[in-house]
Each structure stands twice: as structure tokens, then as C-alpha cells.
Design an enzyme around this catalytic site. Structure first.
Site, mmCIF file in Angstrom:
data_model
loop_
_atom_site.group_PDB
_atom_site.id
_atom_site.type_symbol
_atom_site.label_atom_id
_atom_site.label_comp_id
_atom_site.label_asym_id
_atom_site.label_seq_id
_atom_site.Cartn_x
_atom_site.Cartn_y
_atom_site.Cartn_z
ATOM 1 N N SER A 175 0.699 -1.262 0.033
ATOM 2 C CA SER A 175 -0.099 0.007 -0.014
ATOM 3 C C SER A 175 0.789 1.364 0.081
ATOM 4 C CB SER A 175 -0.789 0.156 1.186
ATOM 5 O OG SER A 175 0.035 -0.156 2.422
ATOM 6 N N ASP A 192 7.744 -5.710 13.162
ATOM 7 C CA ASP A 192 6.897 -6.381 12.109
ATOM 8 C C ASP A 192 7.240 -7.337 11.407
ATOM 9 O OD1 ASP A 192 4.603 -6.223 10.400
ATOM 10 O OD2 ASP A 192 5.578 -4.696 8.871
#
Length: 526
Positions: free
Chosen positions: A111, A264
């Protein structure tokens, strides 16, 4: 082995699937799946919000958190010609001068950015990460909408005080702000690489700074196996048990040794090096979301883990209050009993079956009844702990997280808070102390004069002022003793090196005198 990510299907196709009645697809969708699909349809910014919400397992029901953890922000790629133009605009040179070859077909598309393969003029392979065109304006627009929805939820949702939607929105904004600066991501990769410079346990691709800007990041290209591809790892002949234990050790070293951790760490960002059979290691990717803790929180968290490993529930309760995570008027005996109630059922199982991440989540849920206040950094750490334990158990379902983590954490704390480490910290602060020492008496005298003239209101009582005065005098005595000790030690070293004809005894005497003076100054500060 580098595998392109699968791009997300078109919105229209997804909408048709969403519109199709659940009974036609075989079975009704759960509430978590419905929410996940809705966020996917709304777009990347809402996918990010769902990813953050999936980490709040102390607030969100487990079934919803499990579904939201499946969210991926993969979207259709933008044209490679646009990526090429952005690179040329950012780096101020034609693409042919920058790279010998630049592949316009992306390896991966997400994204925020997409990744292209390239080759340098010296033949080295690299990957080029390029921010999407117009992403800043799109993100700002979507964040504004998301904030409005968060305000509505904060006002009308019956469990708003538990879900705290505005906190979730703030966390998404912070995450996106970091991800929109690729130069920051490069700096994070560079620091993580320096922290694991040996490359034995964790390999981090090198940053090519001359080919990096805020919108373009060029990294060394690496080849590996996704850590959840068990079949490929077995086919490469790698020791999965050794890898699982190493993953746990690397996590604790990042958090408590370096205070800088990959936040992450899902399998797509943690690969396994297929070439290292004798000494398997991980490869880290995507450094847009990194975490660190305030030094105080790092200390209190480490002590809480140690107390948890040793089943010292009274110490866990006291540490939570001492850290300021709970009000000082909390009854420690009740908090201790609540912690014991959560933990004891877990310890009836074999240690290899105890999920540390699950236990920490339940402890947070219990602590909320005692007005627990958590910092966002701790929430990010909780998410990382869940990811790392998940990777470890995929590689080795029988891994004993406790047996691996406990000695690593004790070793790190022993080194971090050792007398030698304390002396190093003191040495770093000595110049500042020496700079402030001559000014302290004048500053105290000036402050007292202003109080006497009524120019400054005295906020402390006489006992507090007396205590502060004693602290100042102790500091001055300590600095004087340390300066005398350091001078004597320096004289001893110079005498030993430059005037050996005087024999060793004079140097030895000065050295001992220096140590005594230093020790006296330090003891007077206590």
C-alpha cells in the site's frame, strides 16, 4: 529465493464476492472475517488500522484478533515507468547512470511502496523500494476520515474505554509517518545491521546510501526462504530446532541488549538463509516499523520477565507499582493474588506447551482491572512477542520458550547492570558533571535570593530544601573526590611510563591513593 507477492484482486471482484450471500459460499462468515473483509475493501489505511487493532489482544476478542492478523496490505502495482520516473526525480540522474539494469516489473507491491529488482554497474544485485506516487495526499485524506470514524466510535461505542479507538488511530498515524520516509527506514536497517555485525544469527541487507532518498531506498538483494515455508526449510536441510531457539534469542537481544527491535516480524519479513546448513541464521527485511523503549520501561519490563520466569508473583506486583504502571494506592496483596490466579494454571502444563505471549496478554487483561496504564511502545513489543513466538512454534512445535529465554535475559541483565557497565556510564557523564559543578553553588545561592526577594515562590518546604542542599553537597564531594582520584591515577601512569628510574613503588602508591580518593568521593555521594 525471492518470490513476488500476489497482488490483491480488483475492488470490483472483491465487491462481488462480498455481495454474494454467505450461504452460497458454503458457510456463514464469522464476525472477525466480516470485519477483515470490510477493512480490505475500504483500502490500505484501514488495513493498517486493522493490523494495529490485531495487536490489542488485551482489548479485542481473540477470534477478531486472529482474523485481523491475516490482513495483508498488498495492492495492485503501479506502472514501472512511473517508478523509474520517481527514482530519476529523487536521485537527480538518469536511470542508466544509477543502475546497470532496472526491472520495471515489481517484485512486490504494497500500500505504501513497491519493490523493483536492479543491478549496479559493478554487477551487485539490489532491490529498489519506491513510494507510490501521490501516496502522501492519499494517506492524509484517509487518516482524516479514519480520525472522524474514531471520534464517532469514541463517543458512541459502548466499549470505547476498552477499545480506545482514538489511540488506535494515533498509532496508525505514527506508523504511516515512519513508513513514508524511506531514508528513515534505511537508517533503521543500518542500525540493526550494526547491532548484529557478525551476521551469525541475523543478517541485515546493506543500504546503498548514494542511491537512497526520502522516497527511494536501495538495499542489497538477499535470497532466502520465508520462515513459515516449513517444506522448503526441510528440503534445504536446515535444523529447524536450532533456528527456533535462535529466533527467541535474537528477539531478546534486540529488545533488552540493543533496545531496538524489528516490530513487524511476521514470516514474510523474516527469512531463513538456505546456504547456512551448519550455522542457520535469519534474514531480516522491511524496516519501516521498528520499536524501542524508554530506558526505565526497558528495565522494569526485563525485571518483570525475570520474576515471571521465576514465578515470583509478589515481585511482579511490586514491580508494576514501582514502574508507575499502576497507581501507588493499589493493594499489592490483591494484585499478587490476581497474578497468581492467571499464572498458576499455566505452570501445570509442560513448559514446552506454555505460550509466553498468551500469558503476557492475559496478565495485561487482568492488570487492567487495577487501572494499568500502558505505553504504546509496550503494545508494539507485545505484538512482536506474539509474532516471534508464532514463528518459533512453526519451526519447532516443541520449543520450550522459557528455557531459551530465561538464561538469555539473565545474561543480558547481568552484563547491562554490571559494575563495569555502571562505571562506563559514570565516565560518560563525568564531563557534564564537571561542567555543572562550579555553577551549582551560585545557582542555589541565586535561587534562594530570588525567593527571599519574593521574585520566585518557594514550592518546597524547609525539609525538602534541606534535602536538596544535602544532595548538592554530596554531589560536590563526589566530584571533588573523583577528580582527585583521576588526577592521582593519571600521575601514576605518567610516572610509570616517563620516569621508570624512580621505581614502581611511587607509581603504585599514587595509584592506590587515586583509587581510595575515587572510592571516597563515590561513597560520599550515597
Amino acid at each position: 529465493m525471492v518470490e513476488p507477492h500476489t497482488c490483491r484482486p480488483s475492488t470490483r471482484c472483491c465487491a462481488r464476492r462480498m455481495a454474494r450471500p454467505a450461504r452460497q459460499r458454503g458457510k456463514p462468515m464469522s464476525r472477525g472475517e466480516r470485519l477483515r473483509r470490510a477493512l480490505t475493501e475500504l483500502g490500505p489505511i484501514f488495513v493498517k488500522a486493522g493490523q494495529v487493532l490485531s495487536t490489542r489482544r488485551d482489548l479485542v476478542p481473540a477470534d477478531i484478533a486472529d482474523e485481523l492478523s491475516l490482513l495483508q496490505d498488498q495492492v495492485a502495482s503501479f506502472p514501472g515507468s512511473e517508478a523509474r520516473a520517481i527514482v530519476e526525480q529523487e536521485l537527480k540522474l538518469p536511470i542508466g547512470r544509477l543502475y546497470a539494469q532496472f526491472g520495471e516489473t515489481p517484485l512486490a507491491s504494497a500500500s505504501i511502496a513497491q519493490v523493483h529488482a536492479a543491478t549496479l554497474h559493478d554487477g551487485r544485485e539490489v532491490v529498489v523500494k519506491v513510494l507510490r506516487p501521490g501516496i502522501d495526499a492519499q494517506i492524509a485524506r484517509d487518516v482524516k476520515l479514519l480520525r472522524s470514524l474514531g471520534e464517532l466510535a469514541q463517543r458512541w461505542h459502548p466499549n470505547a474505554d476498552k477499545i480506545r479507538p482514538l489511540d488506535v488511530v494515533a498509532e496508525v498515524e505514527k506508523m504511516l509517518e515512519n513508513e513514508l520516509d524511506l531514508q528513515r527506514e534505511g537508517a533503521s536497517a543500518s542500525l540493526l545491521k550494526r547491532n548484529f555485525a557478525s551476521g551469525v544469527d541475523l543478517y541485515v541487507p546493506a543500504v546503498h546510501w548514494e542511491l537512497t532518498s526520502a522516497r527511494v531506498l536501495t538495499l542489497e538483494r538477499v535470497h532466502g526462504i520465508s520462515s513459515d515455508d516449513i517444506a522448503a526449510i526441510d528440503a534445504a536441510g536446515l535444523d529447524r530446532k536450532a533456528l527456533a531457539a535462535k529466533g527467541v534469542r535474537v528477539f531478546y537481544e534486540q529488545v533488552f541488549r540493543d533496545n531496538f527491535f524489528h516490530a513487524d516480524a511476521h514470516p514474510g519479513n523474516i527469512w531463513v538463509d538456505p546456504t547456512r546448513r551448519d550455522e542457520p541464521r535469519f534474514i531480516a527485511l522491511d524496516f519501516g516499523i521498528m520499536g524501542s523503549l524508554p530506558e526505565a520501561d526497558q528495565y522494569w519490563l526485563a525485571q518483570n520477565f525475570i520474576a515471571l520466569f521465576e514465578r515470583d508473583y509478589a515481585r511482579i506486583a511490586k514491580l508494576h507499582v514501582d514502574a508507575g504502571w499502576m497507581p501507588a494506592d493499589v493493594r499489592l496483596d490483591e494484585l499478587e493474588a490476581a497474578v497468581r490466579t492467571v499464572c498458576e494454571p499455566y505452570f501445570t502444563r509442560p513448559l514446552s506447551q506454555i505460550s509466553l505471549a498468551e500469558l503476557v496478554v492475559k496478565l495485561f487483561q487482568t492488570a487492567r482491572r487495577f487501572q494499568l496504564t500502558l505505553q504504546p511502545q509496550l503494545i508494539l513489543l507485545q505484538k512482536t512477542l506474539l509474532n516471534i513466538e508464532g514463528v518459533g512454534r512453526m519451526l519447532d512445535p516443541e520449543i520450550d520458550i522459557w528455557a531459551v529465554a530465561h538464561p538469555v535475559l539473565k545474561r543480558i541483565l547481568r552484563e547491562r547492570y554490571s559494575p563495569l557497565h555502571t562505571l562506563r556510564d559514570v565516565r560518560k557523564q563525568l564531563p557534564e558533571w564537571f561542567h555543572l559543578a562550579p555553577r551549582l553553588p551560585a545557582l542555589v545561592h541565586d535561587a534562594l535570593q530570588r525567593v527571599a526577594r519574593g521574585e520566585q515562590r518557594l514550592l518546597a518546604d524547609a525539609d525538602a530544601m534541606s534535602h536538596q542542599s544535602r544532595l548538592v553537597h554530596r554531589l560536590l564531594r563526589m566530584i571533588a573526590g573523583c577528580m582527585l582520584g583521576a588526577t592521582l591515577l593519571l600521575c601514576a601512569v605518567l610516572l610509570w611510563a616517563l620516569a621508570p628510574q624512580h621505581g614502581p613503588w611511587l607509581s603504585l602508591g599514587l595509584g592506590i591513593g587515586g583509587l581510595i580518593a575515587f572510592g571516597f568521593g563515590w561513597s560520599r555521594s550515597r
